[in-house]
Design a protein around this motif. Structure first.
Motif, PDB file in Angstrom:
ATOM      1  N   THR A 235      90.747  50.899  13.896  1.00 51.63           N
ATOM      2  CA  THR A 235      89.662  49.349  14.456  1.00 51.63           C
ATOM      3  C   THR A 235      88.489  50.183  14.216  1.00 51.63           C
ATOM      4  OG1 THR A 235      91.693  49.167  16.265  1.00 51.63           O
ATOM      5  CG2 THR A 235      89.519  48.176  16.490  1.00 51.63           C
ATOM      6  N   ASP A 236      88.085  49.246  14.504  1.00 55.09           N
ATOM      7  CA  ASP A 236      86.365  49.474  13.906  1.00 55.09           C
ATOM      8  C   ASP A 236      85.320  50.053  15.322  1.00 55.09           C
ATOM      9  OD1 ASP A 236      86.380  49.138  10.981  1.00 55.09           O
ATOM     10  OD2 ASP A 236      86.599  47.037  10.975  1.00 55.09           O
ATOM     11  N   LEU A 237      86.323  49.327  16.330  1.00 55.18           N
ATOM     12  CA  LEU A 237      85.103  49.342  17.511  1.00 55.18           C
ATOM     13  C   LEU A 237      86.286  48.897  18.737  1.00 55.18           C
ATOM     14  CD1 LEU A 237      82.690  49.601  18.977  1.00 55.18           C
ATOM     15  CD2 LEU A 237      82.362  46.415  18.450  1.00 55.18           C
ATOM     16  N   LEU A 238      85.830  49.838  19.362  1.00 58.83           N
ATOM     17  CA  LEU A 238      86.429  49.751  21.250  1.00 58.83           C
ATOM     18  C   LEU A 238      85.754  49.629  21.581  1.00 58.83           C
ATOM     19  CD1 LEU A 238      89.584  49.575  23.165  1.00 58.83           C
ATOM     20  CD2 LEU A 238      88.511  52.131  22.511  1.00 58.83           C
ATOM     21  N   ILE A 239      85.936  48.216  22.952  1.00 57.01           N
ATOM     22  CA  ILE A 239      85.499  47.656  23.535  1.00 57.01           C
ATOM     23  C   ILE A 239      86.164  47.550  24.962  1.00 57.01           C
ATOM     24  CG2 ILE A 239      83.726  45.852  25.029  1.00 57.01           C
ATOM     25  CD1 ILE A 239      83.109  44.765  22.152  1.00 57.01           C
ATOM     26  N   VAL A 240      85.420  48.447  25.951  1.00 57.51           N
ATOM     27  CA  VAL A 240      86.337  48.834  27.123  1.00 57.51           C
ATOM     28  C   VAL A 240      85.073  48.336  27.539  1.00 57.51           C
ATOM     29  CG1 VAL A 240      86.802  50.439  29.378  1.00 57.51           C
ATOM     30  CG2 VAL A 240      87.032  51.047  26.537  1.00 57.51           C
ATOM     31  N   LEU A 241      85.695  46.890  28.287  1.00 64.51           N
ATOM     32  CA  LEU A 241      84.925  46.416  30.054  1.00 64.51           C
ATOM     33  C   LEU A 241      85.449  47.062  31.514  1.00 64.51           C
ATOM     34  CD1 LEU A 241      84.448  43.262  28.402  1.00 64.51           C
ATOM     35  CD2 LEU A 241      83.047  44.524  27.920  1.00 64.51           C
ATOM     36  N   SER A 242      84.535  47.451  31.834  1.00 67.61           N
ATOM     37  CA  SER A 242      84.893  48.039  33.461  1.00 67.61           C
ATOM     38  C   SER A 242      83.997  46.824  34.543  1.00 67.61           C
ATOM     39  CB  SER A 242      85.220  48.965  33.773  1.00 67.61           C
ATOM     40  OG  SER A 242      83.688  49.596  33.328  1.00 67.61           O
ATOM     41  N   ASP A 243      83.922  47.490  35.761  1.00 66.56           N
ATOM     42  CA  ASP A 243      82.914  47.164  37.158  1.00 66.56           C
ATOM     43  C   ASP A 243      81.558  47.753  36.983  1.00 66.56           C
ATOM     44  OD1 ASP A 243      83.832  49.117  38.103  1.00 66.56           O
ATOM     45  OD2 ASP A 243      84.691  47.850  39.832  1.00 66.56           O
ATOM     46  N   VAL A 244      81.099  48.899  36.084  1.00 64.43           N
ATOM     47  CA  VAL A 244      79.723  49.436  35.890  1.00 64.43           C
ATOM     48  C   VAL A 244      79.498  49.111  34.655  1.00 64.43           C
ATOM     49  CG1 VAL A 244      80.829  51.083  37.474  1.00 64.43           C
ATOM     50  CG2 VAL A 244      81.117  51.710  35.104  1.00 64.43           C
ATOM     51  N   GLU A 245      78.041  49.585  34.574  1.00 60.07           N
ATOM     52  CA  GLU A 245      77.087  48.682  33.334  1.00 60.07           C
ATOM     53  C   GLU A 245      77.667  50.258  32.396  1.00 60.07           C
ATOM     54  OE1 GLU A 245      76.145  48.986  36.746  1.00 60.07           O
ATOM     55  OE2 GLU A 245      76.007  46.935  36.181  1.00 60.07           O
ATOM     56  N   GLY A 246      77.951  51.299  32.688  1.00 57.92           N
ATOM     57  CA  GLY A 246      78.389  52.170  31.334  1.00 57.92           C
ATOM     58  C   GLY A 246      78.849  53.404  32.300  1.00 57.92           C
TER      59      GLY A 246
END
Length: 773
Positions: A235-246
């Motif tokens: 995969t080219d990109l993994l986007i990890v979404l959580s409950d903090v800005e980063g």
């Protein structure tokens, strides 16, 4: 079952693909996998993307049920990217929460409370619900979660498929090949795979075997699953979404916590991890481990907030567009400081600069003026490179090429302006503008202080750099400069000379040139580092910055639609000189004439003929306003809009019946920049001066006088048409604010109460004499 599948297969190698009769344009996305992207700006080239949705993103705040609105927004963004020709995969949590909601409801019913459901909610609130085992919840929730995804993706004519995996599926070679083949076939058919750990049967996690090598990471939560999947699928990109800005350098919410824009392998030592989120198995430490493992396997990673209501609706698309969202993981460390570090350096340097003596700040500016003339050959040589590159690429119009060009005369004028700034800056910072005696031995002063850190964004104007730098130095402000790529060589040498001048008093860091790939929109979000943004360039640039600025004031004007009104009592000798200078002296300037208003009584008079003849000689293209066109049998091309800034040898001519109508026209179509009346009637002139609501209003003078240097300010950071703080050409005074200093002797407010011993005096005190040397 899929009637349009054959159609899709036939067209999948063409530029248009179809799914369920809805066509979409594919993007030319191709990239050899093996190395992650080095910069955010490259993320737009990502072809295959995994989006990992954490439990906190998918579930509601009560941890029982799904956040449907948030999930719908995520599906919309994934669908948009899928329909652009990208290959999207989702690793999702939420089965346990969805199952918990269903099982709770079933338990309440099975406890013979059907009657309670009809009799009132109060009895339900008092009933005890047993703790539910996670595997049972997952088993009850998987089908419902998948049904929800299918229903949402169907709205965008996209098919989704569910895949449940466990750690064993990755350790068994045959199962790995089967999984890999299934995912590739789904992607080939434009189907979005929805992947989740099979929490109904998942065994306890193995002892920590993470980061033992590219091929070994235990799948013990959805973070590690997403990382493993991303590497397996190249995969080219993994986007990890959580409950903090980063990723923060310390637990979010702590006083000194700072969001890390870019995280590099080896930076773990600089981070203090806190507790995990309210739901889910992994905390931020697990996410970082998984991200670094994926990065090592050649996949770029961004960790961002998927729950914030203001950004969750576009967080995924913003990341893919390369915007500064969350924390970007990169293996390539930049040679210089980040823009955040530059902002902090400018803040610290500006405070040191403000603490210098006025004479020391003036010394720096005088030194910079000398360097502009002493090093003019090197400056012109660097500028020549910019001009040659711009001409070869053909990306700049002639007016912008003129702005880009530097000459000996320009540099000499710059040096004169800088010396003027130095001479006038002696008492700028710390000047007392008000003194009040509040009470006996309680004196109040209002004094001038720097605004803080300025961000100045400018296009095709390298001469802007030393001007703005000198004004920032004189006013004690830290400065971030972002110039256009077309002036890169010129800006580099001018900034080097500026820092050389600053070094004589040890404040080199106060002025920073942003050379990173930072997008202007991202700079405008740095509200904790920047106090004021000043754009200098096209009206489109200014509008874009005003739109992008998040919580940071913007000083400037969006357009320079300047008017000259020729009254019936105008002098024949003055009219053509003022109009020629206003329009033809430098037509690309923001203070050039754009609309010429002529009193109706002057039509078909010798004066009118002289104006037209002069404009023709100067090769000015004329556009007729509606009223002017109605008076002519054969008129010039009618203007498309009376709110046009031409920036070239073009102007609009319109007819008005009176000075009052001229003022009304200016207010309706102008930009509150600079407007002029030409008349010998003093009463008419004063009426115009008092009633035109613009930053600069002139009588019998060219619009081109609207300039900081010509006003005696030495230079300007721009011309402001706003109504707050500074207006018109903004020099040193416009870069200052004030603070209040109160000097007392054991004073407390209670002494001034009705029965207190002290009374307020509020006496105005004389100001200290200003230094005029």
């Amino acid at each position: 079952m899929f009637p349009s599948l054959l159609t899709w297969v036939k067209l999948r190698n063409e530029s248009i693909r179809c799914w369920s009769n809805i066509p979409f344009i594919t993007m030319p996305l191709s990239r050899a996998h093996g190395k992650s992207f080095a910069h955010r700006s490259e993320l737009k080239h990502a072809k295959r993307i995994v989006v990992k949705l954490g439990s906190a993103v998918v579930t509601r705040g009560d941890e029982c049920g799904l956040a449907l609105g948030r999930l719908a927004s995520i599906v919309e963004q994934v669908s948009m990217l899928q329909n652009q020709g990208r290959e999207m995969m989702i690793v999702t949590s939420g089965a346990v929460a969805f199952g918990k909601q269903r099982l709770r409801h079933e338990i309440l019913l099975s406890q013979s409370v059907r009657q309670a459901l009809h009799s009132g909610q109060s009895q339900l609130k008092d009933m005890a619900v047993p703790v539910l085992e996670a595997r049972a919840c997952a088993a009850a929730g998987q089908s419902g979660l998948m049904a929800l995804y299918e229903a949402m993706f169907t709205q965008y004519s996209i098919c989704a498929a569910q895949i449940l995996v466990t750690n064993l599926d990755f350790h068994d070679e045959q199962k790995r090949r089967n999984l890999n083949g299934t995912l590739h076939e789904l992607l080939r058919m434009n189907i979005v795979p929805i992947i989740n750990t099979n929490d109904a049967v998942v065994p306890p996690p193995e002892p920590n075997s993470d980061l033992q090598g590219v091929n070994v990471i235990s799948v013990k939560d959805n973070d590690s699953l997403a990382a493993r999947l991303a590497v397996e699928m190249k995969t080219d990109l993994l986007i990890v979404l959580s409950d903090v800005e980063g990723l923060f350098d310390s637990p979010p919410g702590s006083d000194d916590a700072k969001l890390i824009d870019i995280f590099y392998p080896g930076d773990q030592q600089s981070v203090t991890f806190g507790t995990k989120s309210r739901v889910g198995m992994g905390g931020m430490e697990a996410k970082v481990k998984a991200a670094l493992w994926a990065l090592q396997g050649g996949t770029s990673v961004v960790i961002a907030n998927g729950t914030h209501p203001k950004i969750s609706g576009h967080v995924i698309t913003d990341i893919v567009e390369g915007k500064k969202v969350g924390t970007f993981f990169s293996e390539v460390k930049p040679a210089g400081p980040t823009v955040e570090q530059q902002g902090e350096m400018a803040r610290a340097g500006g405070r040191t600069l403000a603490a210098l003596q006025p004479e020391q700040r003036a010394d720096i500016i005088y030194r910079l003026a000398d360097l502009l003339t002493d090093q003019r050959e090197e400056i012109i040589l660097a500028n020549k490179k910019d001009l040659e590159e711009a001409e070869n690429k053909g990306r700049l119009a002639l007016p912008l090429l003129k702005r880009l060009s530097l000459s000996t005369s320009k540099l000499n004028s710059l040096a004169i302006g800088l010396r003027q700034i130095a001479a006038s800056s002696q008492d700028s910072v710390g000047r007392v503008i008000r003194r009040t005696r509040i009470a006996k031995d309680l004196d109040l002063e209002q004094v001038t202080v720097p605004i803080g850190v300025l961000l100045v964004i400018f296009e095709s104007r390298p001469d802007c750099l030393p001007q703005v730098s000198a004004l920032a130095i004189a006013s004690g402000n830290g400065l971030l400069l972002k110039g256009g790529k077309e002036a890169a060589h010129s800006n580099q040498i001018l900034h080097h000379l500026t820092q050389e001048a600053l070094s004589i008093h040890g404040v080199k860091d106060a002025v920073q040139l942003v050379n990173t790939r930072e997008e202007v929109e991202d700079l405008c979000r740095l509200d904790k580092l920047i106090d004021l943004i000043i754009p200098r360039g096209s009206s489109q640039l200014v509008r874009n910055i005003q739109k992008a600025a998040k919580g940071i004031p913007v000083m400037g004007h969006s357009e320079g639609i300047c008017h000259v009104y020729v009254d019936t009592d105008a002098s024949v000798e003055k009219v053509t000189r003022i109009i020629r200078d206003s329009k033809c002296e430098y037509p690309a300037a923001c203070n050039a004439l754009e609309t010429l208003l002529i009193h109706r009584d002057l039509l078909r008079t010798p004066l009118f003929d002289q104006i037209i003849d002069m404009l023709r000689v100067e090769q000015v293209k004329i556009h007729a306003g509606p009223k002017f066109a109605s008076y002519l049998t054969f008129s010039p091309s009618e203007v498309k809009s009376l709110r046009t800034e031409y920036g070239d040898l073009e102007c609009c001519i319109e007819v008005v019946d009176s000075v009052q109508e001229a003022i009304e026209h200016i207010h309706k179509y102008g930009s509150s920049h600079t407007d002029v009346i030409i008349t010998e009637n003093e009463k008419t002139a004063e009426f115009f001066l008092q009633h035109v609501d613009s930053a600069c209003v002139f009588w019998n003078a060219s619009t081109r006088f609207s300039d900081g240097y010509r006003f005696g300010l030495g230079a300007e950071v721009g011309i402001s048409t706003s109504r707050i703080h500074a207006r018109g050409p903004v020099g040193i005074e416009g870069l200052l604010t004030t603070k209040w200093l109160l000097r007392g002797d054991n004073h407390v407010v209670s002494d001034f109460s009705e029965h207190g011993s002290m009374k307020y005096l509020h006496e105005s005190l004389p100001l200290p004499q200003r230094n005029t040397n």
